[in-house]
Design a protein around this motif. Sequence first.
Motif, PDB file in Angstrom:
ATOM      1  N   LEU A  69     -94.134 -37.345 125.840  1.00 23.17           N
ATOM      2  CA  LEU A  69     -94.444 -36.188 124.996  1.00 23.17           C
ATOM      3  C   LEU A  69     -94.217 -34.913 125.805  1.00 23.17           C
ATOM      4  O   LEU A  69     -93.730 -33.906 125.274  1.00 23.17           O
ATOM      5  CB  LEU A  69     -95.886 -36.273 124.474  1.00 23.17           C
ATOM      6  CG  LEU A  69     -96.126 -37.431 123.485  1.00 23.17           C
ATOM      7  CD1 LEU A  69     -97.603 -37.535 123.129  1.00 23.17           C
ATOM      8  CD2 LEU A  69     -95.296 -37.250 122.216  1.00 23.17           C
ATOM      9  N   GLY A  70     -94.550 -34.965 127.095  1.00 22.71           N
ATOM     10  CA  GLY A  70     -94.304 -33.816 127.980  1.00 22.71           C
ATOM     11  C   GLY A  70     -92.815 -33.521 128.073  1.00 22.71           C
ATOM     12  O   GLY A  70     -92.379 -32.370 127.957  1.00 22.71           O
ATOM     13  N   ILE A  71     -92.009 -34.568 128.249  1.00 19.85           N
ATOM     14  CA  ILE A  71     -90.555 -34.395 128.343  1.00 19.85           C
ATOM     15  C   ILE A  71     -90.002 -33.783 127.059  1.00 19.85           C
ATOM     16  O   ILE A  71     -89.125 -32.919 127.084  1.00 19.85           O
ATOM     17  CB  ILE A  71     -89.882 -35.766 128.634  1.00 19.85           C
ATOM     18  CG1 ILE A  71     -90.213 -36.206 130.062  1.00 19.85           C
ATOM     19  CG2 ILE A  71     -88.382 -35.718 128.386  1.00 19.85           C
ATOM     20  CD1 ILE A  71     -89.751 -37.601 130.428  1.00 19.85           C
ATOM     21  N   LEU A  72     -90.550 -34.231 125.923  1.00 11.98           N
ATOM     22  CA  LEU A  72     -90.025 -33.788 124.626  1.00 11.98           C
ATOM     23  C   LEU A  72     -90.641 -32.479 124.140  1.00 11.98           C
ATOM     24  O   LEU A  72     -90.329 -32.020 123.046  1.00 11.98           O
ATOM     25  CB  LEU A  72     -90.307 -34.875 123.573  1.00 11.98           C
ATOM     26  CG  LEU A  72     -89.514 -36.175 123.737  1.00 11.98           C
ATOM     27  CD1 LEU A  72     -90.153 -37.293 122.940  1.00 11.98           C
ATOM     28  CD2 LEU A  72     -88.077 -35.985 123.294  1.00 11.98           C
ATOM     29  N   GLY A  73     -91.541 -31.889 124.930  1.00 11.85           N
ATOM     30  CA  GLY A  73     -92.171 -30.633 124.511  1.00 11.85           C
ATOM     31  C   GLY A  73     -93.129 -30.825 123.353  1.00 11.85           C
ATOM     32  O   GLY A  73     -93.286 -29.932 122.517  1.00 11.85           O
ATOM     33  N   ASN A  94     -89.760 -27.519 129.207  1.00 15.00           N
ATOM     34  CA  ASN A  94     -90.312 -26.206 128.842  1.00 15.00           C
ATOM     35  C   ASN A  94     -89.251 -25.185 128.422  1.00 15.00           C
ATOM     36  O   ASN A  94     -89.426 -23.994 128.615  1.00 15.00           O
ATOM     37  CB  ASN A  94     -91.139 -25.632 130.004  1.00 15.00           C
ATOM     38  CG  ASN A  94     -92.324 -26.524 130.328  1.00 15.00           C
ATOM     39  OD1 ASN A  94     -92.938 -27.083 129.421  1.00 15.00           O
ATOM     40  ND2 ASN A  94     -92.630 -26.690 131.608  1.00 15.00           N
ATOM     41  N   VAL A  95     -88.120 -25.653 127.888  1.00 14.70           N
ATOM     42  CA  VAL A  95     -87.137 -24.689 127.362  1.00 14.70           C
ATOM     43  C   VAL A  95     -87.651 -24.187 126.006  1.00 14.70           C
ATOM     44  O   VAL A  95     -88.544 -24.797 125.412  1.00 14.70           O
ATOM     45  CB  VAL A  95     -85.713 -25.304 127.215  1.00 14.70           C
ATOM     46  CG1 VAL A  95     -85.131 -25.626 128.565  1.00 14.70           C
ATOM     47  CG2 VAL A  95     -85.709 -26.511 126.304  1.00 14.70           C
ATOM     48  N   PRO A  96     -87.109 -23.068 125.488  1.00 17.33           N
ATOM     49  CA  PRO A  96     -87.627 -22.535 124.226  1.00 17.33           C
ATOM     50  C   PRO A  96     -87.573 -23.549 123.080  1.00 17.33           C
ATOM     51  O   PRO A  96     -86.685 -24.409 123.038  1.00 17.33           O
ATOM     52  CB  PRO A  96     -86.702 -21.348 123.944  1.00 17.33           C
ATOM     53  CG  PRO A  96     -86.160 -20.967 125.278  1.00 17.33           C
ATOM     54  CD  PRO A  96     -86.078 -22.221 126.076  1.00 17.33           C
ATOM     55  N   ARG A  97     -88.527 -23.408 122.190  1.00 18.16           N
ATOM     56  CA  ARG A  97     -88.715 -24.333 121.061  1.00 18.16           C
ATOM     57  C   ARG A  97     -87.407 -24.646 120.313  1.00 18.16           C
ATOM     58  O   ARG A  97     -87.096 -25.795 120.023  1.00 18.16           O
ATOM     59  CB  ARG A  97     -89.738 -23.680 120.127  1.00 18.16           C
ATOM     60  CG  ARG A  97     -90.030 -24.353 118.857  1.00 18.16           C
ATOM     61  CD  ARG A  97     -91.447 -24.903 118.836  1.00 18.16           C
ATOM     62  NE  ARG A  97     -91.419 -26.338 119.058  1.00 18.16           N
ATOM     63  CZ  ARG A  97     -92.280 -26.981 119.818  1.00 18.16           C
ATOM     64  NH1 ARG A  97     -93.210 -26.342 120.453  1.00 18.16           N
ATOM     65  NH2 ARG A  97     -92.208 -28.274 119.949  1.00 18.16           N
ATOM     66  N   ARG A  98     -86.614 -23.602 120.016  1.00 25.68           N
ATOM     67  CA  ARG A  98     -85.396 -23.811 119.216  1.00 25.68           C
ATOM     68  C   ARG A  98     -84.427 -24.760 119.899  1.00 25.68           C
ATOM     69  O   ARG A  98     -83.827 -25.619 119.279  1.00 25.68           O
ATOM     70  CB  ARG A  98     -84.688 -22.463 118.986  1.00 25.68           C
ATOM     71  CG  ARG A  98     -85.236 -21.694 117.799  1.00 25.68           C
ATOM     72  CD  ARG A  98     -84.586 -20.348 117.783  1.00 25.68           C
ATOM     73  NE  ARG A  98     -83.144 -20.506 117.577  1.00 25.68           N
ATOM     74  CZ  ARG A  98     -82.502 -19.987 116.550  1.00 25.68           C
ATOM     75  NH1 ARG A  98     -83.144 -19.279 115.659  1.00 25.68           N
ATOM     76  NH2 ARG A  98     -81.205 -20.165 116.431  1.00 25.68           N
ATOM     77  N   ARG A  99     -84.295 -24.569 121.215  1.00 27.79           N
ATOM     78  CA  ARG A  99     -83.376 -25.427 121.969  1.00 27.79           C
ATOM     79  C   ARG A  99     -83.893 -26.870 121.970  1.00 27.79           C
ATOM     80  O   ARG A  99     -83.138 -27.811 121.780  1.00 27.79           O
ATOM     81  CB  ARG A  99     -83.248 -24.884 123.407  1.00 27.79           C
ATOM     82  CG  ARG A  99     -82.370 -25.702 124.312  1.00 27.79           C
ATOM     83  CD  ARG A  99     -80.875 -25.548 123.997  1.00 27.79           C
ATOM     84  NE  ARG A  99     -80.069 -26.583 124.609  1.00 27.79           N
ATOM     85  CZ  ARG A  99     -79.300 -27.440 123.935  1.00 27.79           C
ATOM     86  NH1 ARG A  99     -79.193 -27.383 122.624  1.00 27.79           N
ATOM     87  NH2 ARG A  99     -78.591 -28.356 124.561  1.00 27.79           N
ATOM     88  N   ARG A 104     -83.888 -32.543 120.384  1.00 28.86           N
ATOM     89  CA  ARG A 104     -84.610 -33.678 119.807  1.00 28.86           C
ATOM     90  C   ARG A 104     -83.866 -34.257 118.617  1.00 28.86           C
ATOM     91  O   ARG A 104     -83.893 -35.443 118.370  1.00 28.86           O
ATOM     92  CB  ARG A 104     -86.013 -33.263 119.394  1.00 28.86           C
ATOM     93  CG  ARG A 104     -86.995 -33.313 120.538  1.00 28.86           C
ATOM     94  CD  ARG A 104     -88.386 -33.578 120.038  1.00 28.86           C
ATOM     95  NE  ARG A 104     -88.817 -32.553 119.111  1.00 28.86           N
ATOM     96  CZ  ARG A 104     -89.395 -31.406 119.479  1.00 28.86           C
ATOM     97  NH1 ARG A 104     -89.649 -31.198 120.748  1.00 28.86           N
ATOM     98  NH2 ARG A 104     -89.738 -30.525 118.595  1.00 28.86           N
ATOM     99  N   GLY A 105     -83.197 -33.397 117.857  1.00 30.41           N
ATOM    100  CA  GLY A 105     -82.463 -33.910 116.708  1.00 30.41           C
ATOM    101  C   GLY A 105     -81.202 -34.660 117.122  1.00 30.41           C
ATOM    102  O   GLY A 105     -80.833 -35.651 116.524  1.00 30.41           O
TER     103      GLY A 105
END
Length: 338
Positions: A69-73, A94-99, A104-105
Amino acid sequence: MATGSVEKRARVAPAAEPATVLECRDLNVHFDTPDGRIAAVNGISFDLKRGRCLGIVGESGSGKSQTFLGILGLLASNGHAVGSVKLHGEEILNVPRRRLDAIRGEKLAIVFQDSITGLTPHKRIGEQLSEVLTEHRGLGRTAARAKVLEMLELVRIPEAEKRFRMYPHEFSGGMRQRVMVAQALLCQPDVLIADEPTTALDVTVQAQILKLFKGLADHTNTALVMITHDLGVVAGLCDEVMVMYAGRVVEHAAVDELFYAPRHPYTRGLLACMPRADRDSEALTAIPGQPPDLAALPAGCAFAPRCPYAFERCEAERPTLSLAAPGHARACHLEALP
Ligand SMILES: Nc1ncnc2c1ncn2[C@@H]1O[C@H](COP(=O)(O)OP(=O)(O)OP(=O)(O)O)[C@@H](O)[C@H]1O
Ligand code: SF4
Ligand SMILES: [Mg+2]
């Protein structure tokens, strides 16, 4: 003749190591709580290679899920991840949410134990699966529909055309889990993380779904992470395994090595708890004692209070993960298990 055979052997090129897809270095995850800081994951490093399956085992609370879960933000809001995680060389921790959403997709997919939470209840199955392709792969509706039907058939959902129009609650648990596998594989991710994907299902369905996972991952050359309590699953599916205890890796080796020559007392304890056809179930021995409080980890070996071989040094000094044999690392002060 002897020389000839040496020459022959020398000419055989060693099998090429598959490419590394994900590189995790010194990952730490902690949670800030009113009672203090909880050190859930402590200094974990590993590589995931294309087409290989890594098993993660350990008792409840050992940090298996929080690592990924940490890896996947996807940590809870009081959670923080520190370290480095590179996907194809790109730092993703910890890259920005959009990235992260995009990654993840397209490249990293996760399947959880509870399939109902992974699916939107008010959307038809076909619609939500198609969205994966229209949003992340830019496919048109017709092409997406065809691909989803193909994938539903691949994961052996009977009457896929009819099921396409149904809602998640109209599926059995086993079938919903297959839908989750289909959803995760639709974008052909480079890494598929399965977090106890079959625990809620009965044994026969579990076996079918795990086989399906492995078959599909092999077929698409996906790197697979199998998080599980069940060493039997690891033996059947994985190439290598990491054993976690109190947020740390205590042993990491190829599956055969770990099963036949464990080098950490905790792993040996886990193996002794494993049901086996040649042993009656009364012979099973649960490891006595409890894991330590993650808010107050001891200075020495976290397993010491439960370890039958603990000696003076274990209380004072924490063992670090080091190679005991080629490709076989363990964190224990003992040279070899007695
Ligand atoms: N939001 C949070 N706040 C505080 N502690 C948390 C939070 N989320 C998880 N933890 C703690 O992190 C530790 C590791 O949890 P994790 O979910 O990784 O365990 P696990 O190995 O996956 O266990 P299981 O096999 O039961 O799924 C646990 O002690 C858990 O209580
Ligand atoms: S370091 Fe000591 S206490 Fe820890 S597992 Fe090894 S022998 Fe047991
Ligand atoms: Mg978990």
